[in-house]
Motif scaffolding. Structure first.
Motif, PDB file in Angstrom:
ATOM      1  N   VAL A  41       4.045   2.679  25.460  1.00 10.20           N
ATOM      2  CA  VAL A  41       3.897   2.972  24.113  1.00 10.20           C
ATOM      3  C   VAL A  41       3.397   1.703  23.472  1.00 10.20           C
ATOM      4  N   ALA A  42       2.166   2.196  22.643  1.00 11.54           N
ATOM      5  CA  ALA A  42       1.519   1.198  22.115  1.00 11.54           C
ATOM      6  C   ALA A  42       1.966   0.298  21.043  1.00 11.54           C
ATOM      7  N   ASP A  43       2.952   1.155  20.165  1.00  9.53           N
ATOM      8  CA  ASP A  43       3.691   0.521  19.098  1.00  9.53           C
ATOM      9  C   ASP A  43       4.788   0.991  19.211  1.00  9.53           C
ATOM     10  N   PRO A  44       6.037   0.192  19.976  1.00  9.80           N
ATOM     11  CA  PRO A  44       7.011   0.843  20.347  1.00  9.80           C
ATOM     12  C   PRO A  44       8.070   1.113  18.770  1.00  9.80           C
ATOM     13  N   GLN A  45       7.743   0.432  17.869  1.00  9.09           N
ATOM     14  CA  GLN A  45       8.667   0.636  16.648  1.00  9.09           C
ATOM     15  C   GLN A  45       8.173   1.939  15.897  1.00  9.09           C
ATOM     16  N   ALA A  46       6.771   2.104  15.773  1.00  5.77           N
ATOM     17  CA  ALA A  46       6.528   3.295  15.105  1.00  5.77           C
ATOM     18  C   ALA A  46       6.864   4.572  15.922  1.00  5.77           C
ATOM     19  N   PHE A  47       6.730   4.206  17.316  1.00  7.12           N
ATOM     20  CA  PHE A  47       7.008   5.479  18.188  1.00  7.12           C
ATOM     21  C   PHE A  47       8.589   5.765  17.777  1.00  7.12           C
ATOM     22  N   ALA A  48       9.453   4.876  17.679  1.00 10.02           N
ATOM     23  CA  ALA A  48      10.870   4.933  17.712  1.00 10.02           C
ATOM     24  C   ALA A  48      11.183   5.638  16.479  1.00 10.02           C
ATOM     25  N   CYS A  49      10.503   5.444  15.393  1.00  6.91           N
ATOM     26  CA  CYS A  49      10.633   6.169  14.148  1.00  6.91           C
ATOM     27  C   CYS A  49      10.503   7.708  14.309  1.00  6.91           C
ATOM     28  N   ARG A  50       9.216   7.873  14.848  1.00  2.55           N
ATOM     29  CA  ARG A  50       8.865   9.242  15.085  1.00  2.55           C
ATOM     30  C   ARG A  50       9.735  10.017  16.036  1.00  2.55           C
ATOM     31  N   LEU A  51      10.272   9.233  16.995  1.00  7.44           N
ATOM     32  CA  LEU A  51      11.399   9.924  17.980  1.00  7.44           C
ATOM     33  C   LEU A  51      12.584  10.145  17.032  1.00  7.44           C
ATOM     34  N   ALA A  52      12.976   9.188  16.205  1.00 10.65           N
ATOM     35  CA  ALA A  52      14.320   9.398  15.469  1.00 10.65           C
ATOM     36  C   ALA A  52      14.035  10.652  14.458  1.00 10.65           C
ATOM     37  N   GLN A  53      12.959  10.946  14.178  1.00  9.99           N
ATOM     38  CA  GLN A  53      12.479  12.207  13.420  1.00  9.99           C
ATOM     39  C   GLN A  53      12.585  13.166  13.818  1.00  9.99           C
ATOM     40  N   THR A  54      11.970  13.092  15.290  1.00 13.11           N
ATOM     41  CA  THR A  54      12.097  14.587  16.169  1.00 13.11           C
ATOM     42  C   THR A  54      13.464  14.846  16.549  1.00 13.11           C
ATOM     43  N   VAL A  55      14.455  13.875  16.678  1.00  9.48           N
ATOM     44  CA  VAL A  55      15.707  14.222  17.102  1.00  9.48           C
ATOM     45  C   VAL A  55      16.262  14.954  15.748  1.00  9.48           C
ATOM     46  N   TYR A  56      15.881  14.351  14.741  1.00 12.84           N
ATOM     47  CA  TYR A  56      16.587  14.875  13.322  1.00 12.84           C
ATOM     48  C   TYR A  56      16.259  16.172  13.084  1.00 12.84           C
ATOM     49  N   LYS A  57      14.829  16.348  13.430  1.00 10.92           N
ATOM     50  CA  LYS A  57      14.389  17.785  13.272  1.00 10.92           C
ATOM     51  C   LYS A  57      14.930  18.942  14.235  1.00 10.92           C
ATOM     52  N   LYS A  58      15.419  18.473  15.362  1.00 16.60           N
ATOM     53  CA  LYS A  58      16.126  19.202  16.415  1.00 16.60           C
ATOM     54  C   LYS A  58      17.731  19.228  15.864  1.00 16.60           C
ATOM     55  N   ARG A  59      17.969  18.854  14.707  1.00 15.10           N
ATOM     56  CA  ARG A  59      19.275  18.753  14.440  1.00 15.10           C
ATOM     57  C   ARG A  59      20.272  18.234  15.223  1.00 15.10           C
ATOM     58  N   GLU A  60      19.861  17.159  15.856  1.00 16.45           N
ATOM     59  CA  GLU A  60      20.938  16.596  16.880  1.00 16.45           C
ATOM     60  C   GLU A  60      21.250  15.247  15.988  1.00 16.45           C
ATOM     61  N   ARG A  61      22.474  14.516  16.442  1.00 16.44           N
ATOM     62  CA  ARG A  61      22.943  13.515  15.676  1.00 16.44           C
ATOM     63  C   ARG A  61      22.410  12.109  16.617  1.00 16.44           C
ATOM     64  N   LEU A  62      22.183  11.181  15.958  1.00 14.09           N
ATOM     65  CA  LEU A  62      21.332  10.114  16.870  1.00 14.09           C
ATOM     66  C   LEU A  62      22.036   8.589  16.433  1.00 14.09           C
ATOM     67  N   PHE A  63      22.371   7.811  17.373  1.00 11.54           N
ATOM     68  CA  PHE A  63      22.661   6.467  17.103  1.00 11.54           C
ATOM     69  C   PHE A  63      21.531   5.808  17.431  1.00 11.54           C
TER      70      PHE A  63
END
Length: 142
Positions: free
Chosen positions: A10-32
């Motif tokens: 992953v080139a930019d881990p922090q940006a990727f982490a934000c996109r991953l959080a957004q993806t989990v949210y869109k799937k209606r899953e809860r994320l810690f």
């Protein structure tokens, strides 16, 4: 059984982490989202607010009054008690016990310190008998 997903190269881990959080949210899953310290919690929260003018990723600190109604919790420690089912591990180590979560997301940068941490975590999860899924993200620019 808990599933572990490693996102590598992953080139930019922090940006990727934000996109991953957004993806989990869109799937209606809860994320810690477990982060290394309070400064990292603040910085990650700010990044989530700044994803874009039309992007909203609802989040709060774990333990906040609105946490039960909020799909994404941020914290620098893993509290006891009930937690969201998915963990985005940006924290200092593997969660103990890992099976508190149905899924754990690990992001691995391209630098040697990130690779060293990932190798150790990978070994730990394997020792515990968890299934690990690998996702090579080298095709993404960030």
């Amino acid at each position: 059984m808990t599933r572990i997903d490693f996102y590598t190269n992953v080139a930019d881990p922090q940006a990727f982490a934000c996109r991953l959080a957004q993806t989990v949210y869109k799937k209606r899953e809860r994320l810690f989202v477990w982060l290394a310290n309070e400064a990292a919690v603040d910085a990650f929260s700010t990044r989530l607010w700044c994803l874009g003018d039309t992007v909203f990723v609802p989040h709060c600190r774990a333990g906040a009054g609105e946490a039960p109604e909020t799909p994404i919790w941020l914290s620098s420690r893993l509290p006891d008690g009930e937690l969201p089912e998915v963990l985005l591990n940006l924290g200092p180590s593997c969660p103990e016990p890992p099976d508190r979560f149905s899924r754990i997301l690990e992001i691995v940068g391209r630098d040697e310190p990130s690779l060293a941490v990932a190798r150790e975590r990978f070994r730990r999860y394997r020792e515990l008998g968890f299934f690990i899924e690998h996702h090579d993200m080298s095709h993404l620019s960030s």
